[in-house]
Design an enzyme around this catalytic site. Structure first.
Site, PDB file in Angstrom:
ATOM      1  N   TYR A  55      -1.243  16.962 -15.396  1.00 12.42           N
ATOM      2  CA  TYR A  55      -2.340  17.351 -14.510  1.00 12.42           C
ATOM      3  C   TYR A  55      -3.573  17.734 -15.340  1.00 12.42           C
ATOM      4  O   TYR A  55      -4.675  17.261 -15.073  1.00 12.42           O
ATOM      5  CB  TYR A  55      -1.904  18.513 -13.614  1.00 12.42           C
ATOM      6  CG  TYR A  55      -3.028  19.074 -12.794  1.00 12.42           C
ATOM      7  CD1 TYR A  55      -3.554  18.361 -11.722  1.00 12.42           C
ATOM      8  CD2 TYR A  55      -3.589  20.310 -13.094  1.00 12.42           C
ATOM      9  CE1 TYR A  55      -4.607  18.860 -10.977  1.00 12.42           C
ATOM     10  CE2 TYR A  55      -4.636  20.820 -12.356  1.00 12.42           C
ATOM     11  CZ  TYR A  55      -5.137  20.094 -11.299  1.00 12.42           C
ATOM     12  OH  TYR A  55      -6.196  20.591 -10.569  1.00 12.42           O
ATOM     13  N   GLU A 101      -5.244  23.420  -3.470  1.00  9.78           N
ATOM     14  CA  GLU A 101      -5.831  24.687  -3.902  1.00  9.78           C
ATOM     15  C   GLU A 101      -5.644  25.762  -2.833  1.00  9.78           C
ATOM     16  O   GLU A 101      -5.422  26.921  -3.149  1.00  9.78           O
ATOM     17  CB  GLU A 101      -7.306  24.521  -4.254  1.00  9.78           C
ATOM     18  CG  GLU A 101      -7.552  23.723  -5.520  1.00  9.78           C
ATOM     19  CD  GLU A 101      -7.117  24.414  -6.805  1.00  9.78           C
ATOM     20  OE1 GLU A 101      -6.795  25.619  -6.792  1.00  9.78           O
ATOM     21  OE2 GLU A 101      -7.089  23.732  -7.846  1.00  9.78           O
ATOM     22  N   TRP A 150       0.125  27.803  -9.841  1.00 10.86           N
ATOM     23  CA  TRP A 150      -0.311  26.408  -9.758  1.00 10.86           C
ATOM     24  C   TRP A 150       0.830  25.482 -10.134  1.00 10.86           C
ATOM     25  O   TRP A 150       0.978  24.401  -9.560  1.00 10.86           O
ATOM     26  CB  TRP A 150      -1.543  26.173 -10.636  1.00 10.86           C
ATOM     27  CG  TRP A 150      -2.052  24.777 -10.489  1.00 10.86           C
ATOM     28  CD1 TRP A 150      -2.058  23.805 -11.441  1.00 10.86           C
ATOM     29  CD2 TRP A 150      -2.593  24.169  -9.312  1.00 10.86           C
ATOM     30  NE1 TRP A 150      -2.577  22.629 -10.925  1.00 10.86           N
ATOM     31  CE2 TRP A 150      -2.909  22.834  -9.618  1.00 10.86           C
ATOM     32  CE3 TRP A 150      -2.834  24.636  -8.010  1.00 10.86           C
ATOM     33  CZ2 TRP A 150      -3.454  21.955  -8.680  1.00 10.86           C
ATOM     34  CZ3 TRP A 150      -3.382  23.754  -7.085  1.00 10.86           C
ATOM     35  CH2 TRP A 150      -3.684  22.428  -7.425  1.00 10.86           C
TER      36      TRP A 150
END
Length: 187
Positions: free
Chosen positions: A17, A39, A47
């Site tokens: 990512y 998000e 995350w």
């Protein structure tokens, strides 16, 4: 290769990512919508957790096809609450449909969400020249302004911190560490 300090180098999804997506200027509508949703799911979880559930989220939210998500039924959303492969938060799941509907309104008004969101930075990424990831802010006056605008437009699960994370991820701001090999300014 040097990566930003926040990257969990023992996690392949984190590395991938960071190396291929995070902080790269993003303009694709569907990709912006997916990232916006991801998000919004992060609040209260890491995350890395979101990344590990990303594939399942893509499946239940029809690859983040904005019109299809906007048309989802309450029954479809309620059924997701039993799916352990995703973050099972009723408010966030229903907000995804709501936000798709608002996304469509912005597209109708501005031609694209891309044109709308990038107008806040005059269509150029803001470069904060971060020397260490902990020096990057968690929110700014600009992310506060955008969050207020989106809330006025009916978006849910948006706040200045979530919006700033989205801005970082979508490349509206460049918060890669200056010596990071994947800093867009190195290309």
């Amino acid at each position: 290769m040097k990566r930003c300090g926040w990257v969990k180098t023992n996690d392949v999804l984190d590395r991938t990512y960071h190396d291929t997506e995070w902080g790269q200027p993003l303009h694709d509508e569907q990709a912006l919508f997916e990232l916006f949703c991801l998000e919004s799911y992060q609040s209260g979880v890491s995350w890395t957790t979101v990344l590990h559930k990303r594939q399942a989220f893509n499946q239940v939210f029809k690859k983040y096809d904005i019109a299809k998500v906007a048309a989802m039924t309450d029954e479809e959303l309620e059924a997701m609450l039993s799916n352990s492969a995703i973050i099972r938060h009723r408010g966030k799941l229903f907000a995804t449909r709501n936000n798709a509907q608002q996304f469509l309104q912005i597209q109708k008004e501005f031609g694209s969400f891309d044109a709308y969101i990038w107008s806040f930075v005059n269509h150029q990424p803001l470069d904060h020249k971060v020397s260490h990831y902990q020096d990057a802010p968690s929110q700014t006056s600009l992310s506060e302004q955008i969050a207020k605008e989106l809330k006025k437009r009916g978006f849910k699960y948006v706040g200045p911190t979530m919006i700033y994370s989205f801005m970082q991820a979508a490349g509206l701001v460049n918060d890669h560490e200056v010596d990071c090999s994947f800093n867009p300014n190195h290309f």
